[in-house]
Motif scaffolding. Structure first.
Motif, PDB file in Angstrom:
ATOM      1  N   ALA A  54       0.814  -1.208   0.000  1.00 31.70           N
ATOM      2  CA  ALA A  54       0.000   0.000   0.000  1.00 31.70           C
ATOM      3  C   ALA A  54       0.853   1.265   0.000  1.00 31.70           C
ATOM      4  N   TRP A  55       1.963   1.227   0.734  1.00 24.69           N
ATOM      5  CA  TRP A  55       2.823   2.413   0.797  1.00 24.69           C
ATOM      6  C   TRP A  55       4.265   1.978   0.548  1.00 24.69           C
ATOM      7  N   SER A  56       4.757   2.272  -0.636  1.00 24.29           N
ATOM      8  CA  SER A  56       6.096   1.851  -1.027  1.00 24.29           C
ATOM      9  C   SER A  56       7.105   2.988  -0.937  1.00 24.29           C
ATOM     10  N   PHE A  57       6.695   4.098  -0.332  1.00 20.00           N
ATOM     11  CA  PHE A  57       7.531   5.296  -0.226  1.00 20.00           C
ATOM     12  C   PHE A  57       7.977   5.788  -1.607  1.00 20.00           C
ATOM     13  N   ASP A  58       7.089   5.595  -2.575  1.00 25.14           N
ATOM     14  CA  ASP A  58       7.303   6.171  -3.900  1.00 25.14           C
ATOM     15  C   ASP A  58       7.368   7.681  -3.752  1.00 25.14           C
ATOM     16  N   VAL A  59       8.157   8.333  -4.595  1.00 30.63           N
ATOM     17  CA  VAL A  59       8.398   9.760  -4.445  1.00 30.63           C
ATOM     18  C   VAL A  59       7.093  10.555  -4.509  1.00 30.63           C
ATOM     19  N   LYS A  60       6.162  10.152  -5.353  1.00 31.72           N
ATOM     20  CA  LYS A  60       4.918  10.909  -5.454  1.00 31.72           C
ATOM     21  C   LYS A  60       4.018  10.639  -4.258  1.00 31.72           C
ATOM     22  N   GLN A  61       4.042   9.432  -3.731  1.00 26.25           N
ATOM     23  CA  GLN A  61       3.298   9.150  -2.506  1.00 26.25           C
ATOM     24  C   GLN A  61       3.785  10.040  -1.371  1.00 26.25           C
ATOM     25  N   ASN A  62       5.101  10.115  -1.229  1.00 21.22           N
ATOM     26  CA  ASN A  62       5.677  10.917  -0.148  1.00 21.22           C
ATOM     27  C   ASN A  62       5.342  12.398  -0.292  1.00 21.22           C
ATOM     28  N   PHE A  63       5.499  12.915  -1.502  1.00 18.87           N
ATOM     29  CA  PHE A  63       5.234  14.336  -1.708  1.00 18.87           C
ATOM     30  C   PHE A  63       3.746  14.661  -1.579  1.00 18.87           C
ATOM     31  N   ALA A  64       2.878  13.713  -1.959  1.00 16.56           N
ATOM     32  CA  ALA A  64       1.440  13.923  -1.797  1.00 16.56           C
ATOM     33  C   ALA A  64       1.085  14.011  -0.311  1.00 16.56           C
ATOM     34  N   ALA A  65       1.707  13.155   0.494  1.00 16.06           N
ATOM     35  CA  ALA A  65       1.473  13.190   1.936  1.00 16.06           C
ATOM     36  C   ALA A  65       1.968  14.505   2.540  1.00 16.06           C
ATOM     37  N   ILE A  66       3.122  14.959   2.089  1.00 16.64           N
ATOM     38  CA  ILE A  66       3.671  16.232   2.593  1.00 16.64           C
ATOM     39  C   ILE A  66       2.759  17.394   2.200  1.00 16.64           C
ATOM     40  N   ALA A  67       2.245  17.361   0.959  1.00 16.72           N
ATOM     41  CA  ALA A  67       1.345  18.424   0.490  1.00 16.72           C
ATOM     42  C   ALA A  67       0.094  18.494   1.351  1.00 16.72           C
ATOM     43  N   LEU A  68      -0.421  17.335   1.727  1.00 19.28           N
ATOM     44  CA  LEU A  68      -1.608  17.304   2.570  1.00 19.28           C
ATOM     45  C   LEU A  68      -1.290  17.804   3.977  1.00 19.28           C
ATOM     46  N   LEU A  69      -0.098  17.479   4.455  1.00 17.95           N
ATOM     47  CA  LEU A  69       0.314  17.947   5.776  1.00 17.95           C
ATOM     48  C   LEU A  69       0.420  19.468   5.831  1.00 17.95           C
ATOM     49  N   LEU A  70       0.747  20.092   4.700  1.00 23.71           N
ATOM     50  CA  LEU A  70       0.785  21.551   4.645  1.00 23.71           C
ATOM     51  C   LEU A  70      -0.556  22.155   5.039  1.00 23.71           C
ATOM     52  N   TYR A  71      -1.619  21.496   4.611  1.00 21.93           N
ATOM     53  CA  TYR A  71      -2.948  22.034   4.888  1.00 21.93           C
ATOM     54  C   TYR A  71      -3.451  21.627   6.270  1.00 21.93           C
ATOM     55  N   PHE A  72      -2.977  20.503   6.785  1.00 25.69           N
ATOM     56  CA  PHE A  72      -3.245  20.199   8.192  1.00 25.69           C
ATOM     57  C   PHE A  72      -2.583  21.246   9.080  1.00 25.69           C
ATOM     58  N   ALA A  73      -1.383  21.663   8.681  1.00 29.56           N
ATOM     59  CA  ALA A  73      -0.668  22.706   9.421  1.00 29.56           C
ATOM     60  C   ALA A  73      -1.441  24.022   9.377  1.00 29.56           C
ATOM     61  N   TYR A  74      -2.098  24.286   8.253  1.00 30.85           N
ATOM     62  CA  TYR A  74      -2.934  25.490   8.122  1.00 30.85           C
ATOM     63  C   TYR A  74      -4.040  25.487   9.173  1.00 30.85           C
ATOM     64  N   LEU A  75      -4.699  24.346   9.350  1.00 34.63           N
ATOM     65  CA  LEU A  75      -5.776  24.246  10.330  1.00 34.63           C
ATOM     66  C   LEU A  75      -5.238  24.349  11.754  1.00 34.63           C
ATOM     67  N   ILE A  76      -4.070  23.744  11.992  1.00 35.00           N
ATOM     68  CA  ILE A  76      -3.449  23.836  13.320  1.00 35.00           C
ATOM     69  C   ILE A  76      -3.086  25.283  13.632  1.00 35.00           C
ATOM     70  N   LEU A  77      -2.556  25.980  12.632  1.00 37.02           N
ATOM     71  CA  LEU A  77      -2.201  27.385  12.807  1.00 37.02           C
ATOM     72  C   LEU A  77      -3.413  28.212  13.202  1.00 37.02           C
ATOM     73  N   ARG A  78      -4.525  27.963  12.563  1.00 37.00           N
ATOM     74  CA  ARG A  78      -5.744  28.709  12.881  1.00 37.00           C
ATOM     75  C   ARG A  78      -6.184  28.468  14.318  1.00 37.00           C
ATOM     76  N   ASN A  79      -6.078  27.245  14.770  1.00 35.30           N
ATOM     77  CA  ASN A  79      -6.497  26.920  16.134  1.00 35.30           C
ATOM     78  C   ASN A  79      -5.535  27.434  17.188  1.00 35.30           C
ATOM     79  N   ALA A  80      -4.336  27.817  16.755  1.00 30.96           N
ATOM     80  CA  ALA A  80      -3.325  28.283  17.707  1.00 30.96           C
ATOM     81  C   ALA A  80      -3.421  29.781  17.984  1.00 30.96           C
ATOM     82  N   ILE A  81      -4.249  30.494  17.193  1.00 34.50           N
ATOM     83  CA  ILE A  81      -4.367  31.949  17.345  1.00 34.50           C
ATOM     84  C   ILE A  81      -5.798  32.288  17.761  1.00 34.50           C
ATOM     85  N   ASP A  82      -5.943  33.005  18.861  1.00 39.02           N
ATOM     86  CA  ASP A  82      -7.268  33.313  19.404  1.00 39.02           C
ATOM     87  C   ASP A  82      -7.914  34.544  18.766  1.00 39.02           C
TER      88      ASP A  82
END
Length: 219
Positions: free
Chosen positions: A104-132
């Motif tokens: 399922a996960w062979s650490f193919d370069v596109k798999q890895n970069f797709a996961a990182i791209a998604l993490l960028l947007y998880f970070a966006y949501l975390i950033l929003r929750n960190a500021i009151d």
């Protein structure tokens, strides 16, 4: 009814592409075999995600221009909807990889970069929750969002082409459009992309509407 035609069309296209995706004939190809049917589900999820993130960055730019809280609300809800489709893209891709690459996960370069791209947007949501403070949160997250979008494009479409990748169209591998996406598959693939994009946009509008109602209740 006149304003809902695109919702009905999106639902019809998704139903059509799902039914014909499983029942229509596909090219007899080595390695892929019947798993090529996942093309009708895996790739449209990423297209829908990219469209939703594009809508989000549009509203972030709009917020920085006018300071309207409604633009900030639309930006975050578009990201929420986009992340759902990003997760579905990774899950359907992992299922496809399991049957074609052996794991399922062979650490193919596109798999890895797709996961990182998604993490960028998880970070966006975390950033929003960190500021009151609302205005500060909206402004900082809008700036982050504007920079995150081109980084996501680079991660998904540029960097995978530099190195070797098992994905079609990357690392020297031929893309589906030039290799095996024949006329039969196009009749299902294109409607699937259009349908899922419409459904994604519909989900985004529902999320934005609910968020507006919740905000009114708190005022």
């Amino acid at each position: 009814m006149s304003q809902s035609w695109w919702k009905i069309l999106g639902a019809v296209l998704v139903i059509y592409s799902t039914v014909y995706g499983f029942l229509s004939t596909v090219p007899a190809l080595p390695i892929l075999h019947q798993s090529i049917r996942n093309l009708y589900f895996h790739v449209p999820m990423w297209f829908a995600m990219i469209v939703l993130f594009s809508i989000s960055v549009f509203h972030s730019i709009k917020f920085l221009n006018n300071g309207n809280e409604d633009s900030d609300l639309k930006a975050v809800q578009s990201v929420n909807a986009g992340i759902v489709f990003g997760i579905l893209g990774i899950v359907t891709g992992a299922i496809w990889a399991r049957f074609t690459w052996g794991q399922a996960w062979s650490f193919d370069v596109k798999q890895n970069f797709a996961a990182i791209a998604l993490l960028l947007y998880f970070a966006y949501l975390i950033l929003r929750n960190a500021i009151d403070e609302e205005q500060k949160r909206a402004k900082i997250s809008a700036i982050y969002n504007i920079f995150a979008f081109p980084m996501m494009v680079v991660l998904l479409f540029v960097l995978p082409r530099i190195g070797d990748s098992l994905h079609p169209g990357n690392g020297g591998n031929p893309g589906f459009n030039a290799y095996d996406l024949d006329s039969r598959m196009r009749m299902v693939f294109y409607p699937a992309c259009a349908g899922w994009i419409m459904i994604g946009y519909w989900i985004y509008t529902l999320l934005a509407r609910v968020a507006k109602l919740e905000k009114k209740k708190t005022l």
